[in-house]
Design an enzyme around this catalytic site. Structure first.
Site, PDB file in Angstrom:
ATOM      1  N   TYR A  80      76.274 -35.118  -2.065  1.00 38.25           N
ATOM      2  CA  TYR A  80      75.797 -35.121  -3.457  1.00 38.25           C
ATOM      3  C   TYR A  80      76.506 -34.048  -4.270  1.00 38.25           C
ATOM      4  O   TYR A  80      76.879 -34.269  -5.423  1.00 38.25           O
ATOM      5  CB  TYR A  80      74.283 -34.887  -3.483  1.00 38.25           C
ATOM      6  CG  TYR A  80      73.689 -34.939  -4.869  1.00 38.25           C
ATOM      7  CD1 TYR A  80      73.219 -36.139  -5.395  1.00 38.25           C
ATOM      8  CD2 TYR A  80      73.586 -33.787  -5.655  1.00 38.25           C
ATOM      9  CE1 TYR A  80      72.677 -36.201  -6.672  1.00 38.25           C
ATOM     10  CE2 TYR A  80      73.055 -33.842  -6.931  1.00 38.25           C
ATOM     11  CZ  TYR A  80      72.597 -35.050  -7.440  1.00 38.25           C
ATOM     12  OH  TYR A  80      72.071 -35.103  -8.702  1.00 38.25           O
ATOM     13  N   PHE A 132      87.346 -46.823 -32.367  1.00 43.93           N
ATOM     14  CA  PHE A 132      86.850 -47.795 -31.405  1.00 43.93           C
ATOM     15  C   PHE A 132      85.353 -47.899 -31.641  1.00 43.93           C
ATOM     16  O   PHE A 132      84.720 -46.957 -32.115  1.00 43.93           O
ATOM     17  CB  PHE A 132      87.167 -47.365 -29.965  1.00 43.93           C
ATOM     18  CG  PHE A 132      86.740 -48.373 -28.940  1.00 43.93           C
ATOM     19  CD1 PHE A 132      87.310 -49.630 -28.925  1.00 43.93           C
ATOM     20  CD2 PHE A 132      85.757 -48.074 -28.005  1.00 43.93           C
ATOM     21  CE1 PHE A 132      86.918 -50.585 -27.998  1.00 43.93           C
ATOM     22  CE2 PHE A 132      85.357 -49.016 -27.074  1.00 43.93           C
ATOM     23  CZ  PHE A 132      85.934 -50.281 -27.065  1.00 43.93           C
ATOM     24  N   THR A 133      84.775 -49.045 -31.321  1.00 41.87           N
ATOM     25  CA  THR A 133      83.384 -49.311 -31.702  1.00 41.87           C
ATOM     26  C   THR A 133      82.416 -48.253 -31.184  1.00 41.87           C
ATOM     27  O   THR A 133      81.590 -47.721 -31.944  1.00 41.87           O
ATOM     28  CB  THR A 133      82.970 -50.703 -31.193  1.00 41.87           C
ATOM     29  OG1 THR A 133      83.404 -50.850 -29.840  1.00 41.87           O
ATOM     30  CG2 THR A 133      83.593 -51.796 -32.028  1.00 41.87           C
ATOM     31  N   ASP A 223      91.896 -39.949 -26.675  1.00 39.26           N
ATOM     32  CA  ASP A 223      91.270 -40.984 -25.854  1.00 39.26           C
ATOM     33  C   ASP A 223      92.403 -41.637 -25.068  1.00 39.26           C
ATOM     34  O   ASP A 223      93.232 -42.370 -25.622  1.00 39.26           O
ATOM     35  CB  ASP A 223      90.558 -42.001 -26.747  1.00 39.26           C
ATOM     36  CG  ASP A 223      89.904 -43.136 -25.955  1.00 39.26           C
ATOM     37  OD1 ASP A 223      90.212 -43.293 -24.763  1.00 39.26           O
ATOM     38  OD2 ASP A 223      89.091 -43.876 -26.553  1.00 39.26           O
ATOM     39  N   LYS A 266      89.746 -48.508 -17.263  1.00 38.78           N
ATOM     40  CA  LYS A 266      91.067 -48.901 -17.749  1.00 38.78           C
ATOM     41  C   LYS A 266      92.135 -48.022 -17.075  1.00 38.78           C
ATOM     42  O   LYS A 266      92.980 -48.512 -16.341  1.00 38.78           O
ATOM     43  CB  LYS A 266      91.137 -48.766 -19.269  1.00 38.78           C
ATOM     44  CG  LYS A 266      90.185 -49.684 -20.026  1.00 38.78           C
ATOM     45  CD  LYS A 266      90.309 -49.488 -21.520  1.00 38.78           C
ATOM     46  CE  LYS A 266      89.317 -50.349 -22.290  1.00 38.78           C
ATOM     47  NZ  LYS A 266      89.622 -51.785 -22.229  1.00 38.78           N
ATOM     48  N   ARG A 389      87.369 -59.358 -32.023  1.00 42.23           N
ATOM     49  CA  ARG A 389      87.653 -58.000 -32.500  1.00 42.23           C
ATOM     50  C   ARG A 389      87.875 -58.075 -34.012  1.00 42.23           C
ATOM     51  O   ARG A 389      88.979 -58.016 -34.506  1.00 42.23           O
ATOM     52  CB  ARG A 389      88.895 -57.418 -31.823  1.00 42.23           C
ATOM     53  CG  ARG A 389      88.781 -57.257 -30.310  1.00 42.23           C
ATOM     54  CD  ARG A 389      88.107 -55.947 -29.863  1.00 42.23           C
ATOM     55  NE  ARG A 389      86.693 -55.887 -30.141  1.00 42.23           N
ATOM     56  CZ  ARG A 389      85.890 -54.906 -29.687  1.00 42.23           C
ATOM     57  NH1 ARG A 389      86.384 -53.926 -28.934  1.00 42.23           N
ATOM     58  NH2 ARG A 389      84.618 -54.886 -29.972  1.00 42.23           N
ATOM     59  N   PHE A 455      77.857 -56.898 -31.585  1.00 42.69           N
ATOM     60  CA  PHE A 455      78.804 -57.816 -30.960  1.00 42.69           C
ATOM     61  C   PHE A 455      78.565 -57.954 -29.463  1.00 42.69           C
ATOM     62  O   PHE A 455      78.979 -58.937 -28.846  1.00 42.69           O
ATOM     63  CB  PHE A 455      80.254 -57.374 -31.224  1.00 42.69           C
ATOM     64  CG  PHE A 455      80.688 -56.134 -30.473  1.00 42.69           C
ATOM     65  CD1 PHE A 455      81.380 -56.232 -29.270  1.00 42.69           C
ATOM     66  CD2 PHE A 455      80.421 -54.867 -30.988  1.00 42.69           C
ATOM     67  CE1 PHE A 455      81.784 -55.106 -28.587  1.00 42.69           C
ATOM     68  CE2 PHE A 455      80.826 -53.734 -30.302  1.00 42.69           C
ATOM     69  CZ  PHE A 455      81.513 -53.841 -29.099  1.00 42.69           C
TER      70      PHE A 455
END
Length: 482
Positions: A80, A132-133, A223, A266, A389, A455
């Protein structure tokens, strides 16, 4: 990078890998596809994967792992706290980015939550090349606002500009002058601007942004979720970087930033995320939120097996023959669609092929969500799940006014090492048929509209009988074919 020239007339992307594990796919008949999209409220996020043939919704968490990543998962340390797995990941990130401090999270938007809580306050402003959203949602939730200052070229649908994700330096200076440096929470650069076609920024542009930040004492945060694609494009398109290795370009980018955060769904082809930073003070301010929201500091909500896979995946990201496969397949698909006169974002970016719904279904007003309608129509015609998008991905103003997006896109993501070239050709074929019958496609309207990130789980109905008419035309042209 391996350079291969074909003797014959056709030149196609050549994968520098072989496939050793396969997963069976199912292409339901068009009657089932029509029923499935109705059950999903014409929201491709709500489709059941059992009804999907090619899942091109996203490249997030669905990229294929390498054999080395799979093998690494077997040596994970389940402790842990103080896990050796964490140490291996931390060391790899320090080696690649050269930043001393690292905080693990379960995915990229968890980083945005922490950044928003620590750095954003009421009235603060975050300039960025493009939003970005989830990034914008976290900033607004914490009382801030976003200033999008991508260069004008970034919003040109058809272009030869190699770096449409660049930030406009003059606009950045203007934002600082208008608001004053103390109100600027941080400056954000998104590698591979997601919502305008996965378009990259140049290393030169990042260096210019850094100069402005230094001039005004501002923090620069990147990012890096789509960093792999951005690295490929810098290497391929930026003259000053052609002789540099991917590792050298990566370190140069990191040296220009104060914080790098990413979704490992990603970057690294695993499932997790994290933040790397130079400042010990900032690290101490943020670290308390990791055990509060994510998990202990040495796993941050990630599975230790995924952390081992991420460590290997990050190293593989430094291999040009690994990261070029996605952009090459995307480039091939874009070129084939351009040949057929189908409107797409050019030049080809990363992440996926982006269909220009504004031009594809130019008879549908933005108030009827043309990109959402096209995504629904494409699924009916092919069993391919793409992602809207456009205006659906925005949120209304507090007074209920609709915010119309700069672009109306259907993103057809190409997860890394997942699809074959024949499957890409199938997608091109069905898009060609759909474009020939585009006037049959109608709009959508909400029947269930969530207030936040609508969305993801909102539901819509077609505004007319257009979907049944599309099915009838398909059966006329294709008969019993799937």
């Amino acid at each position: 990078m391996a350079k291969v020239k074909f003797y014959g007339a056709e030149s196609v992307p050549l994968e520098m890998h072989k496939v050793r594990i396969v997963q069976k796919l199912n292409l339901p008949p068009i009657e089932r596809r029509l029923a499935a999209v109705a059950e999903a409220g014409n929201n491709t996020f709500l489709l059941k994967n059992a009804d999907v043939f090619m899942d091109m919704l996203t490249d997030s968490g669905v990229n294929a792992m390498s054999d080395q990543q799979q093998a690494a998962m077997m040596i994970a340390d389940d402790s842990y706290a103080g896990s050796a797995t964490y140490t291996r990941l931390e060391n790899k990130l320090q080696d690649i980015f050269g930043m001393q401090y690292f905080l693990p999270t379960h995915q990229g938007r968890a980083c945005e939550n922490i950044l928003g809580q620590v750095l954003v306050s009421q009235g603060s402003v975050v300039p960025m090349n493009y939003h970005f959203t989830t990034t914008k949602a976290h900033i607004v939730l914490n009382g801030g606002s976003v200033e999008e200052i991508v260069t004008d070229a970034g919003l040109e649908v058809v272009s030869v500009n190699p770096f449409k994700g660049n930030m406009d330096i003059a606009k950045l200076q203007d934002v600082v002058a208008r608001y004053g440096a103390p109100r600027i929470a941080f400056v954000r650069m998104e590698a591979g601007t997601n919502l305008i076609g996965g378009q990259p920024f140049s290393l030169e542009n990042l260096a210019d942004v850094r100069k402005v930040c230094d001039q005004h004492g501002l923090m620069l945060i990147m990012d890096a979720s789509l960093l792999a694609d951005n690295l490929h494009f810098i290497k391929e398109r930026e003259a000053a970087c052609k002789a540099m290795s991917i590792r050298e370009i990566t370190r140069r980018m990191a040296d220009l930033c104060d914080v790098i955060y990413f979704s490992a769904r990603k970057l690294g082809c695993a499932r997790g995320g994290g933040m790397c930073m130079k400042s010990e003070d900032l690290y101490r301010k943020m670290r308390g939120l990791v055990p509060l929201y994510e998990g202990f500091l040495t796993y941050g909500g990630m599975s230790v097996r995924e952390m081992e896979a991420l460590t290997v995946g990050l190293e593989e990201t430094m291999d040009e023959d690994v990261i070029n496969q996605g952009p090459q397949f995307i480039g091939y698909m874009v070129d084939e669609l351009v040949k057929r006169g189908i409107p797409v974002i050019t030049p080809a970016g990363g992440l996926g092929c982006h269909i220009n719904a504004k031009a594809f279904v130019d008879h549908i007003p933005q108030s009827q969500y043309p990109a959402g309608a096209l995504a629904s129509a494409l699924y009916i015609a092919s069993g391919i799940r793409g992602m809207e998008r456009g205006t659906l991905s925005e949120q209304r103003e507090p007074d209920g006014t609709e915010i119309f997006a700069n672009m109306e896109l259907v993103r057809l993501a190409l997860p890394r090492r997942v699809f074959t070239l024949s499957q890409v050709k199938f997608a091109v074929d069905r898009l060609e048929w759909l474009y020939a019958n585009r006037k049959l496609i109608g709009g959508l309207s909400f029947v269930e509209e969530p207030e936040i990130l609508r969305f993801f789980y909102g539901r819509l109905d077609p505004v007319s009988n257009w979907q049944n008419e599309l099915v009838a035309q398909f059966k006329k042209d294709f008969g019993d074919s799937l």
